[in-house]
Design an enzyme around this catalytic site. Structure first.
Site, short mmCIF file in Angstrom:
data_model
loop_
_atom_site.label_atom_id
_atom_site.label_comp_id
_atom_site.label_asym_id
_atom_site.label_seq_id
_atom_site.Cartn_x
_atom_site.Cartn_y
_atom_site.Cartn_z
N HIS A 21 0.83 -1.21 0.00
CA HIS A 21 0.00 0.00 0.00
C HIS A 21 0.87 1.26 0.00
CE1 HIS A 21 -3.64 2.35 1.14
NE2 HIS A 21 -2.75 3.10 1.79
N GLU A 22 1.84 1.28 0.90
CA GLU A 22 2.70 2.47 1.01
C GLU A 22 3.60 2.62 -0.21
OE1 GLU A 22 2.23 4.64 3.25
OE2 GLU A 22 0.80 3.44 4.40
N HIS A 25 1.81 4.79 -2.73
CA HIS A 25 1.97 6.22 -2.47
C HIS A 25 3.37 6.69 -2.86
CE1 HIS A 25 -1.87 6.33 -0.55
NE2 HIS A 25 -1.51 5.61 0.50
#
Length: 291
Positions: A21-22, A25
């Site tokens: 997920h990170e 980003h």
């Protein structure tokens, strides 16, 4: 020990999900030239187990195994660092970018998780997924029960289409054939030619009522010679790879039926119809007392 292993697996799975997920980003921020101050696996309150700095970003490994985080300049995130927002806006900060870029940075994490789910699903299907027998692999066609013969099928027929739709997955063929509000037109391959069989709705309804569809068709196992072990087989001229396709002028395609036919001529000589490569041969073979 088992409980400890499961706990470790839980934290590792959680870390994988959060880390992916990170990463979403992180990559999207870098794509828009937004400064990324930190990228950590696990959290690092008070101290880090390992860290280094490269291209303005601090990469590190924390000690608290609860996923990880990415700290993007000019963005209030898990760090809750609001002091940076009091400073003048810099061109490489999140808040300095247009709305559509900020939007893409924000949804990149969820997008990466979605892609991860797709990859995991593909991996599961590839490793443990549903497999089925393809109709294209039925080289010798099918054997049919009495109900199948009454509908017009013959042993050795191979399905081609049902009402114009190609037949692929044999496991769904019965539903495709029986679940209908009208008659069916089934095209089969028979002796190298395509033959259309029209089945009235009344016949299909009777099949459903009488459950005559049980064992409607089965895959025949052809009698293919693997090796020549007996003197009688050698004397007959059989060779590895030969396919026995009949006895005494009768066309018999499957192994079980040929064994039954051999049992009927114990101690006699029979004429075998043998297919070798592209040739069809007739070979005289002596059948012993055991058939």
């Amino acid at each position: 020990m088992d409980i400890l292993i499961k706990v470790i697996q839980l934290f590792l799975c959680f870390t994988l999900l959060v880390g992916i997920h990170e990463l979403g980003h992180f990559f999207m921020a870098r794509a828009f030239k937004i400064r990324v101050e930190k990228f950590y696996i696990f959290f690092n309150p008070w101290f880090s187990l390992f860290k280094f700095r490269r291209n303005g970003t601090e990469y590190g490994l924390g000690w608290l195994p609860l996923g990880g985080y990415v700290k993007i300049a000019g963005m209030v995130d898990e760090s809750m660092d609001k002091e940076q927002l009091k400073q003048p806006v810099k061109p490489d900060e999140f808040r300095a970018k247009p709305a559509w870029q900020r939007f893409l940075v924000m949804i990149a994490g969820v997008t990466m998780n979605l892609l991860l789910a797709v990859v995991i699903y593909i991996g599961i299907c590839y490793t443990w997924g549903d497999s089925y027998f393809s109709n294209n692999d039925a080289r010798w066609g099918y054997n049919f029960n009495d109900a199948g013969h009454e509908m017009g099928f013959r042993d050795g027929d191979r399905f081609v289409t049902i009402d114009g739709e190609p037949v692929d997955n044999i496991r769904t063929l019965l539903n495709d054939l029986l679940i209908t509000e009208s008659g069916r037109t089934v095209v089969v391959e028979r002796g190298g030619e395509q033959v259309a069989i029209r089945i009235p709705l009344e016949t299909l309804i009777r099949m459903r009522q009488e459950k005559a569809y049980d064992g409607l068709f089965t895959l025949p196992a052809p009698f293919i010679v693997d090796s020549v072990a007996s003197a009688a087989a050698r004397d007959a001229g059989l060779q590895p790879g030969d396919r026995i396709a009949g006895l005494d002028g009768r066309t018999i395609t499957d192994f079980a039926s040929i064994r039954e036919a051999l049992a009927e001529v114990k101690g006699q000589t029979t004429m075998l119809t043998v297919i070798r490569d592209t040739d069809t041969l007739s070979l005289a073979a002596a059948v012993d007392g055991q058939g």
